[in-house]
Design a protein around this motif. Structure first.
Motif, short mmCIF file in Angstrom:
data_model
loop_
_atom_site.label_atom_id
_atom_site.label_comp_id
_atom_site.label_asym_id
_atom_site.label_seq_id
_atom_site.Cartn_x
_atom_site.Cartn_y
_atom_site.Cartn_z
N THR A 358 -22.06 -11.56 -4.89
CA THR A 358 -21.20 -11.63 -6.08
C THR A 358 -21.94 -12.25 -7.26
N THR A 359 -22.81 -13.22 -6.97
CA THR A 359 -23.58 -13.85 -8.05
C THR A 359 -24.49 -12.84 -8.73
N PHE A 360 -25.15 -12.01 -7.92
CA PHE A 360 -26.03 -10.98 -8.48
C PHE A 360 -25.24 -9.97 -9.30
N LYS A 361 -24.08 -9.58 -8.79
CA LYS A 361 -23.25 -8.61 -9.51
C LYS A 361 -22.75 -9.18 -10.83
N ASN A 362 -22.31 -10.44 -10.78
CA ASN A 362 -21.78 -11.06 -12.00
C ASN A 362 -22.89 -11.28 -13.03
N ALA A 363 -24.08 -11.67 -12.56
CA ALA A 363 -25.20 -11.86 -13.48
C ALA A 363 -25.58 -10.54 -14.14
N SER A 364 -25.54 -9.45 -13.37
CA SER A 364 -25.83 -8.12 -13.92
C SER A 364 -24.79 -7.73 -14.95
N THR A 365 -23.54 -8.07 -14.68
CA THR A 365 -22.46 -7.77 -15.62
C THR A 365 -22.67 -8.51 -16.94
N VAL A 366 -23.04 -9.77 -16.86
CA VAL A 366 -23.27 -10.57 -18.06
C VAL A 366 -24.44 -10.01 -18.86
N LEU A 367 -25.52 -9.61 -18.17
CA LEU A 367 -26.67 -9.02 -18.86
C LEU A 367 -26.28 -7.72 -19.56
N GLY A 368 -25.42 -6.93 -18.88
CA GLY A 368 -24.94 -5.69 -19.50
C GLY A 368 -24.10 -5.97 -20.73
N LEU A 369 -23.28 -7.01 -20.67
CA LEU A 369 -22.45 -7.38 -21.82
C LEU A 369 -23.31 -7.89 -22.97
N MET A 370 -24.41 -8.59 -22.66
CA MET A 370 -25.32 -9.06 -23.71
C MET A 370 -25.88 -7.89 -24.51
N SER A 371 -26.22 -6.81 -23.81
CA SER A 371 -26.73 -5.62 -24.50
C SER A 371 -25.62 -4.94 -25.29
N LEU A 372 -24.44 -4.87 -24.68
CA LEU A 372 -23.31 -4.21 -25.32
C LEU A 372 -22.90 -4.92 -26.60
N LEU A 373 -22.95 -6.25 -26.59
CA LEU A 373 -22.53 -7.04 -27.74
C LEU A 373 -23.67 -7.33 -28.71
N GLY A 374 -24.87 -6.87 -28.37
CA GLY A 374 -26.00 -7.00 -29.30
C GLY A 374 -26.54 -8.40 -29.47
N THR A 375 -26.34 -9.28 -28.48
CA THR A 375 -26.83 -10.65 -28.62
C THR A 375 -28.36 -10.72 -28.62
N THR A 376 -29.03 -9.68 -28.10
CA THR A 376 -30.50 -9.68 -28.12
C THR A 376 -31.05 -9.59 -29.54
#
Length: 430
Positions: A358-376
């Motif tokens: 679950t930790t790996f899945k949640n971390a992947s979700t957060v990374l995906g959201l970072m790209s979606l929200l343009g925080t990079t």
């Protein structure tokens, strides 16, 4: 005023030693191409050369630059000499004021009261002499501009990364749009519609960005202005749709709000495409009286050569509109990302599955959201005032490929929804 007869040389140029003519050691040497006098009658074959004693009247429009040579005006009276095949050559003696001097041959645009380098090539001969070759005639000078600590090799590598990343992003953004068009179920999902709108903005941004340097080489101001306006509008649309992504995510996961707003997607589209159009439209009105869009140059630290591209030419516009707009979006999206991330990892405690999974899945979700929200895009803040190649490379890689990451996000979320629907169907049948 001196009236002299000067013969042309064998290579088709009319030489003029302005230092000798004006008894001024700081005056430049000039070679005027014979092409300038084509289709001009013998009686009108005159050329005017003015070397100004003072540069005060040319200080308007200087942005982070200093005039370090004499200003010289070269004109054929009664004729507008432009688009020369054989360029006008001027060798300027310059007053070097720092070891980090970056030279730039520019001309004075008297309509907009600003200095530009359109049609001019800079080639330093020594620390105290700069060779300028230009394809038109007007008032010229050598400017010392703020140096950019990016050397030629690093610029070339980052350009390749950006072009490859933008090409990849444009292709997968197009896939996202096409899959949305052919899939009727996807069109019913508000979240998917928002993702596709962001993909469309990224598609236009990537395509126009890849045309930027090419358009600058055409020396056609209208083309460069069009590309610059397209880039600016697309960029503002991307920022706006990223903010809409964050707003929708907040309503969906934090407020757990059942979105039944009338014409919800229509209203979001008016904001996502309309607000940037309003901002750019106001700037175009300003552009009619003051140059806002056009050719912009960056100087490479190891060669003093300039790379031209189409972008906003007014530093005030860059900071008051682009950076201020992005800061507001970045702060809003960052707050939403933190709130959503805390919610995701809080729910992990109630999950009965293995913790590592679950930790790996949640971390992947957060990374995906970072790209979606343009925080990079926030990596740009870490390069302010100095050059950090690691940050610049990460910025190029992550942001030029954002369309690809959004495509992966749509595929993964679509697959997850399908699995959940199949699971519910199986449970119901049982």
């Amino acid at each position: 005023m001196n009236v002299v007869i000067i013969n042309s040389t064998a290579d088709g140029f009319v030489p003029m030693n302005a230092a000798e003519r004006f008894n001024d050691t700081d005056a430049p040497n000039i070679w005027i191409p014979e092409e300038s006098f084509l289709n001009i009658s013998d009686a009108e074959r005159r050329v005017g050369v003015v070397v100004y004693d003072s540069n005060e009247q040319f200080t308007l429009g200087l942005e982070n630059a200093t005039i370090i040579s004499k200003v010289v005006r070269i004109e054929v009276p009664g004729h507008d000499i432009v688009n020369l095949t054989n360029r006008l050559i001027i060798q300027f003696p310059v007053n070097k004021t720092t070891d980090n001097a970056t030279y730039s041959c520019q001309f004075y645009d008297e309509e907009n009261n600003t200095w530009k380098n359109d049609g001019c090539i800079t080639k330093p001969i020594s620390d105290n002499v700069v060779n300028c070759s230009c394809n038109h005639m007007t008032a010229f000078a050598v400017l010392m501009i703020d140096i950019k600590d990016i050397d030629e090799q690093q610029w070339e590598i980052m350009s390749y990364i950006s072009y490859i990343g933008c090409s990849l992003s444009a292709v997968f953004s197009a896939f996202s749009i096409l899959s949305y068009i052919v899939n009727s179920n996807a069109r019913k999902e508000v979240s998917t519609s928002i993702h596709v709108s962001l993909s469309a903005a990224l598609f236009h941004l990537n395509i126009s960005f890849m045309l930027s340097e090419w358009a600058a080489t055409l020396n056609i101001n209208e083309v460069c202005v069009f590309i610059a306006v397209t880039i600016h509008y697309s960029l503002l649309c991307c920022f706006t749709w990223m903010a809409i992504e964050a707003l929708h995510l907040y309503l969906l996961l934090v407020r757990v709000f059942n979105i039944r707003i009338k014409h919800y997607m229509v209203k979001l589209s008016l904001i996502g495409w309309g607000v940037p159009a309003l901002l750019v439209g106001c700037l175009l009105l300003v552009h009619s009286s003051r140059s806002v869009y056009g050719t912009k140059s960056i100087t490479l630290s190891d060669t003093n050569q300039t790379n031209a591209f189409c972008w906003t030419t007014d530093g005030v516009i860059l900071y008051t509109v682009n950076i201020s707009y992005f800061i507001l979006v970045f702060l809003f999206n960052s707050v939403i990302l933190i709130v959503v991330s805390r919610l995701i990892f809080r729910l992990q405690k109630s999950d009965n599955r293995p913790r590592s999974k679950t930790t790996f899945k949640n971390a992947s979700t957060v990374l995906g959201l970072m790209s979606l929200l343009g925080t990079t895009w926030g990596l740009a803040f870490f390069t302010s005032g100095y050059t950090n190649y690691l940050i610049l490379y990460l910025f190029c890689i992550f942001n030029s490929t954002q369309g690809f990451y959004i495509f992966l996000w749509m595929c993964l979320t679509g697959r997850t929804k399908k699995q959940q629907e199949e699971k519910r169907t199986t449970t119901t049948d049982t």
